[in-house]
Design a protein around this motif. Structure first.
Motif, PDB file in Angstrom:
ATOM      1  N   THR A 245      17.392   3.497 -16.981  1.00 60.02           N
ATOM      2  CA  THR A 245      18.199   4.714 -17.136  1.00 60.02           C
ATOM      3  C   THR A 245      18.297   5.456 -15.801  1.00 60.02           C
ATOM      4  N   ALA A 246      17.189   5.489 -15.077  1.00 55.22           N
ATOM      5  CA  ALA A 246      17.183   6.214 -13.793  1.00 55.22           C
ATOM      6  C   ALA A 246      18.177   5.593 -12.823  1.00 55.22           C
ATOM      7  N   ASP A 247      18.325   4.275 -12.858  1.00 50.39           N
ATOM      8  CA  ASP A 247      19.270   3.608 -11.953  1.00 50.39           C
ATOM      9  C   ASP A 247      20.714   3.948 -12.335  1.00 50.39           C
ATOM     10  N   VAL A 248      20.972   3.998 -13.645  1.00 47.04           N
ATOM     11  CA  VAL A 248      22.324   4.335 -14.105  1.00 47.04           C
ATOM     12  C   VAL A 248      22.673   5.754 -13.656  1.00 47.04           C
ATOM     13  N   ILE A 249      21.727   6.661 -13.853  1.00 44.01           N
ATOM     14  CA  ILE A 249      21.970   8.060 -13.472  1.00 44.01           C
ATOM     15  C   ILE A 249      22.132   8.177 -11.953  1.00 44.01           C
ATOM     16  N   ALA A 250      21.308   7.432 -11.219  1.00 49.07           N
ATOM     17  CA  ALA A 250      21.422   7.477  -9.748  1.00 49.07           C
ATOM     18  C   ALA A 250      22.793   6.969  -9.309  1.00 49.07           C
TER      19      ALA A 250
ATOM     20  N   HIS B  65      20.995   0.812 -26.149  1.00 50.50           N
ATOM     21  CA  HIS B  65      20.219   1.257 -24.990  1.00 50.50           C
ATOM     22  C   HIS B  65      19.461   2.539 -25.361  1.00 50.50           C
ATOM     23  N   THR B  66      18.149   2.519 -25.203  1.00 54.04           N
ATOM     24  CA  THR B  66      17.342   3.666 -25.633  1.00 54.04           C
ATOM     25  C   THR B  66      17.571   4.907 -24.765  1.00 54.04           C
ATOM     26  N   GLY B  67      18.174   4.722 -23.601  1.00 52.45           N
ATOM     27  CA  GLY B  67      18.388   5.868 -22.715  1.00 52.45           C
ATOM     28  C   GLY B  67      19.805   6.415 -22.750  1.00 52.45           C
ATOM     29  N   PHE B  68      20.614   5.982 -23.727  1.00 52.88           N
ATOM     30  CA  PHE B  68      22.019   6.402 -23.665  1.00 52.88           C
ATOM     31  C   PHE B  68      22.164   7.912 -23.834  1.00 52.88           C
ATOM     32  N   GLY B  69      21.257   8.515 -24.628  1.00 51.17           N
ATOM     33  CA  GLY B  69      21.313   9.971 -24.801  1.00 51.17           C
ATOM     34  C   GLY B  69      20.955  10.693 -23.506  1.00 51.17           C
ATOM     35  N   ASP B  70      20.000  10.146 -22.754  1.00 54.55           N
ATOM     36  CA  ASP B  70      19.623  10.752 -21.470  1.00 54.55           C
ATOM     37  C   ASP B  70      20.807  10.711 -20.498  1.00 54.55           C
TER      38      ASP B  70
ATOM     39  N   HIS C  22      22.586  13.987 -19.032  1.00 49.66           N
ATOM     40  CA  HIS C  22      22.651  14.162 -17.584  1.00 49.66           C
ATOM     41  C   HIS C  22      24.093  14.453 -17.149  1.00 49.66           C
ATOM     42  N   VAL C  23      25.020  13.665 -17.670  1.00 48.54           N
ATOM     43  CA  VAL C  23      26.425  13.854 -17.289  1.00 48.54           C
ATOM     44  C   VAL C  23      26.892  15.239 -17.731  1.00 48.54           C
TER      45      VAL C  23
END
Ligand code: SF4
Length: 315
Positions: free
Chosen positions: A58-63, A89-94, A98-99
């Motif tokens: 998730t951190a890579d997607v956000i980066a 994906h368990t991080g889709f909400g994050d 973030h967006v």
């Protein structure tokens, strides 16, 4: 590497009739999905599962999103979609939160709706401005035949999830209904689907049909535009029918003028545009060939990324 290196998780932005200029975020490797729909335009599901995981960090997607944002590019919507089911994906909400925190963009989640029976998935989905789910069946047998879901996923769960989401989600809920000849296009079948969709109380219903047959290894035939228009009134709200051109091809057969008008608004990455159009890169290059030869469109490379643009943009 250059600052504007090619992206791994982002694609586009591409123009979307409903979302304006939409930057796609693809959270899954090709092709991780809860279903293996006969109409899938991506191809066969290689990982058919209900197991939620952090398929990409998730951190890579956000980066990557932050890198894109720092580059000053524009988009109306940031859209979770792509090579499978994004809610796996368990991080889709994050990512959505973030967006949203970035303030400038609306967010869309293009889901098949298959995991909305899980409270944690609904909670995360509610972080989007728009959520799209798919309802193309009317009972367990038709669900199995059309969507070929992972073991444990039932039509009852799909429908319960869609209804629960509507009860909890104040944003725009869209239902996509994919109609296929010989699978679910008889009037009584469409009426049964419409009745179930009505119970979900969506803000919009999008009727659709397959554009490229047999991508998932099964021959499927599209429903005509006339038939889609005939049944649109079965739905509440009335089903919206995609723009068809020529022989009923909704995408990939835009006129030359339409292509130039699109590309004049925003240069686009070749692969992302091909994906958005449901074409291979080679097909897209063939389609654009006459426009390139006529000097109206340029396909060039910019910092390692193949871009398509109209000539007037860059001279
Ligand atoms: S849910 Fe979407 S990505 Fe998954 S198999 Fe069906 S059409 Fe393809």
């Amino acid at each position: 590497m250059t600052h504007r290196q090619a992206y791994r998780y982002l694609f586009g932005p591409v123009p979307s009739r409903r979302l304006g200029l939409s930057l796609g975020v693809d959270l899954n490797p090709v092709k991780v999905c809860t279903e293996n729909c006969v109409f899938c335009q991506i191809g066969q599901t290689t990982e058919l599962t209900l197991a939620r995981r952090e398929w990409a960090p998730t951190a890579d997607v956000i980066a990557e999103f932050e890198r894109w944002r720092a580059g000053g590019a524009a988009a109306d919507f940031i859209t979770l979609a792509g090579s499978g089911e994004p809610t796996l994906h368990t991080g889709f909400g994050d990512v959505l939160r973030h967006v949203r925190g970035a303030g400038k963009y609306k967010t869309a989640l293009l889901s098949n709706g298959s995991l909305m029976w899980l409270p944690e998935v609904r909670r995360d989905a509610a972080a989007a401005d728009v959520v799209k789910v798919t309802i193309s069946a009317w009972d367990e047998a038709s669900f199995q035949r059309i969507h070929r879901p992972a073991a444990g996923l039932t039509f009852e769960k799909l429908m319960a999830g869609a209804r629960a989401l509507r009860n909890e989600f104040a944003g725009q809920l869209w239902v996509e209904v994919m109609l296929l000849r010989g699978y679910n296009d008889l009037p009584e079948q469409v009426r049964a689907i419409a009745e179930l969709v009505r119970g979900v109380r969506p803000d919009a219903v999008h009727l659709n049909t397959v554009m490229r047959p047999a991508q998932a290894g099964v021959p499927v035939a599209r429903v005509s535009e006339a038939r889609l228009r005939e049944v649109a009134g079965f739905f509440e709200p009335a089903g919206e029918v995609p723009e068809f051109h020529g022989e009923g091809q909704a995408r990939g057969t835009r006129s030359d003028d339409e292509w130039v008008a699109w590309l004049a608004r925003h240069p686009m990455e070749l692969g992302a545009l091909a994906q958005a159009e449901g074409m291979s890169v080679a097909e897209l290059e063939r389609r654009l060939g006459p426009l390139v030869a006529a000097g109206k469109v340029v396909v060039g490379e910019r910092e390692g990324v193949r871009m398509v643009r109209v000539r007037s943009v860059d001279g």
